[in-house]
Scaffold this motif. Structure first.
Motif, PDB file in Angstrom:
ATOM      1  N   TYR A  25       0.832  -1.212   0.000  1.00  0.00           N
ATOM      2  CA  TYR A  25       0.000   0.000   0.000  1.00  0.00           C
ATOM      3  C   TYR A  25       0.866   1.262   0.000  1.00  0.00           C
ATOM      4  CZ  TYR A  25      -2.865   3.885   1.350  1.00  0.00           C
ATOM      5  OH  TYR A  25      -3.443   5.120   1.368  1.00  0.00           O
ATOM      6  N   ASP A  44       4.918   0.049   6.457  1.00  0.00           N
ATOM      7  CA  ASP A  44       3.645   0.522   5.891  1.00  0.00           C
ATOM      8  C   ASP A  44       3.414   1.929   6.440  1.00  0.00           C
ATOM      9  OD1 ASP A  44       1.534   0.304   4.201  1.00  0.00           O
ATOM     10  OD2 ASP A  44       0.616  -1.434   5.176  1.00  0.00           O
ATOM     11  N   ALA A 101      -0.006   3.590   6.083  1.00  0.00           N
ATOM     12  CA  ALA A 101      -1.233   2.821   6.341  1.00  0.00           C
ATOM     13  C   ALA A 101      -2.237   3.632   7.148  1.00  0.00           C
ATOM     14  CB  ALA A 101      -0.896   1.520   7.086  1.00  0.00           C
ATOM     15  N   LEU A 103      -5.488   5.288   5.979  1.00  0.00           N
ATOM     16  CA  LEU A 103      -6.685   4.487   5.653  1.00  0.00           C
ATOM     17  C   LEU A 103      -7.576   4.287   6.871  1.00  0.00           C
ATOM     18  CD1 LEU A 103      -4.950   1.656   3.560  1.00  0.00           C
ATOM     19  CD2 LEU A 103      -6.416   3.488   2.665  1.00  0.00           C
ATOM     20  N   TYR A 111      -8.448  -0.167   5.025  1.00  0.00           N
ATOM     21  CA  TYR A 111      -7.244  -0.977   5.224  1.00  0.00           C
ATOM     22  C   TYR A 111      -7.577  -2.460   4.975  1.00  0.00           C
ATOM     23  CZ  TYR A 111      -3.285  -3.285   7.432  1.00  0.00           C
ATOM     24  OH  TYR A 111      -2.219  -4.106   7.670  1.00  0.00           O
ATOM     25  N   THR A 157      -1.470   4.182  13.493  1.00  0.00           N
ATOM     26  CA  THR A 157      -2.148   2.913  13.249  1.00  0.00           C
ATOM     27  C   THR A 157      -2.971   2.430  14.448  1.00  0.00           C
ATOM     28  OG1 THR A 157      -0.133   1.817  13.972  1.00  0.00           O
ATOM     29  CG2 THR A 157      -0.421   2.067  11.595  1.00  0.00           C
ATOM     30  N   LEU A 163      -5.715   0.346  13.664  1.00  0.00           N
ATOM     31  CA  LEU A 163      -5.439  -0.724  12.688  1.00  0.00           C
ATOM     32  C   LEU A 163      -4.682  -1.905  13.289  1.00  0.00           C
ATOM     33  CD1 LEU A 163      -4.150   1.401   9.619  1.00  0.00           C
ATOM     34  CD2 LEU A 163      -6.502   0.744  10.156  1.00  0.00           C
TER      35      LEU A 163
END
Ligand code: CP3
Length: 364
Positions: free
Chosen positions: A158, A217, A220, A223, A228, A257, A260
């Motif tokens: 990504y 990442d 990330a 997202l 994600y 994150t 995530l």
């Protein structure tokens, strides 16, 4: 093949493998291993001296220089791991996307990927051109001879896709998300191509002697959890598993994150890198204690007076509670201007911290 002498379990418990690699595998260690994201960089005079005579990409492409920069930083700091000096964007060139670093602006990709045709034109069979990174790793490995962990790395699909599409850094990732939402088959094809190239690139690094691979990442966090899951997770998972099948642990790291982490842990990466926005114990809980974690001091704390710095370092160590599987690091890279002596001081603080005490304080 190296033959490993048979050892009794008690001897094995502390002597087999360096403490960084042991921590990645959640084995007991004598003290918490420590290294720093961007430990070789502009904050260090030795690096600036090399940069006077060479561009960033020249350093990456000349194994002698890349190895020298890697080794100098790791030795000067006294850390437990050396990350190979390279850049996230190097795989773009053999895929057919030349880029350059423009002073003060970061990377610029001259012809960004915007359409299905652009994706179709990308090469996937030229990753051998990245051999120079493997040669630099060989030099670093032969210098340290197993004393430190050697970290190879690459970008996650990504994050690399976003650089290819935006043409550089971005604030809102509009072009990336337009392709992602608007042409799902081109998006999938792009990530598939990246997984092929990155797997090959990681294999070169592992065969050259990298002990661990870190997958960055970095973006990330741009997202939502839903995006994600729908658009990034599957490709990252494939890359993580492909690298693990080469026989080395994987560290999977991103920034911003917090929402995530559980999804990132579902890749089954051995170690999840945590940024500094959340206390380490909360991050580790979200990841699950069946994984190791790496982190998570705010890099700007390195500018604080030593007393405050020490408090924050101990806070991170106490949050880890003496549990096997913590690697001390920053929550993101060291920035230019960071006082080197403060980075060295953190290494001492981490090594001198008594793990047993932390475990007792928490578990009673
Ligand atoms: O010790 C190390 O960590 C050095 C090796 C290293 C570099 N880049 C060298 C570099 C590593 C691990 C990277 C990874 C990297 N590169 C990432 C992922 C890490 C992260 O920060 O999340 C990203 C996003 C890149 C792309 C990149 N490279 C950017 C955005 C920039 C410009 C920003 C800046 O700091 O100027 C670079 C340049 C870069 N790569 C430098 C270094 C040491 C800056 C110094 C220079 O120009 O000499």
């Amino acid at each position: 093949m190296k033959s490993t002498p048979k050892q009794t379990p008690s001897v094995d418990s502390l002597l087999n493998g360096n403490r960084f690699v042991r921590a990645c595998l959640r084995k007991p260690v004598d003290c918490t291993p420590v290294w720093f994201l961007r430990q070789a960089g502009r904050y260090m005079q030795e690096y600036r001296d090399v940069r006077k005579h060479h561009t960033l990409v020249e350093i990456c492409r000349q194994p002698d220089l890349a190895a020298e920069v890697t080794i100098t930083a790791a030795e000067k700091l006294g850390v437990d791991a050396a990350i190979i000096f390279a850049d996230l964007l190097l795989p773009l060139e053999p895929m057919g996307l030349p880029f350059e670093f423009q002073a003060g602006e970061g990377p610029v990709v001259h012809q960004p990927v915007r359409t299905a045709q652009d994706v179709a034109a990308l090469h996937i069979d030229r990753a051998d051109e990245l051999e120079y990174v493997a040669r630099a790793i060989q030099k670093v490995v032969s210098h340290f001879g197993g004393r430190l962990g050697i970290v190879g790395f690459c970008g996650a699909p990504y994050t690399l896709a976003s650089y290819m599409i935006e043409g550089g850094g971005s604030r809102n990732y509009i072009h990336t998300k337009q392709l992602m939402y608007g042409d799902n088959s081109a998006w999938r094809r792009l990530l598939d191509k990246l997984v092929v190239v990155l797997t090959h690139y990681c294999r070169l690094q592992v065969e050259a002697g990298a002990d661990v691979i870190q997958i960055f990442d970095s973006w990330a966090g741009s997202l939502s959890l839903a995006d994600y899951r729908d658009y990034a997770l599957e490709a990252s998972t494939r890359l993580v598993r492909a690298v693990q099948a080469m026989g080395v642990p994987v560290i999977y790291f991103g920034v911003e994150t917090t929402g995530l982490l559980a999804a990132m842990a579902s890749t089954r990466a051995d170690v999840i890198g945590l940024d500094w926005r959340q206390p380490l114990d909360e991050g580790w809980r979200a990841v699950g204690h069946t994984r190791a974690v790496q982190g998570n001091l705010d890099p700007i704390t390195l500018f604080a007076p030593l007393e405050i710095l020490e408090n924050r370092v101990k806070e991170v160590l106490r949050a880890a509670a003496g549990r096997p599987g913590h690697i001390f690091n920053l929550g993101h890279g060291i920035v230019p201007g960071t006082p080197v002596e403060n980075v060295q001081a953190v290494v001492k603080m981490v090594h001198q911290f008594r793990l047993a005490e932390a475990a007792e304080a928490v578990h009673g």
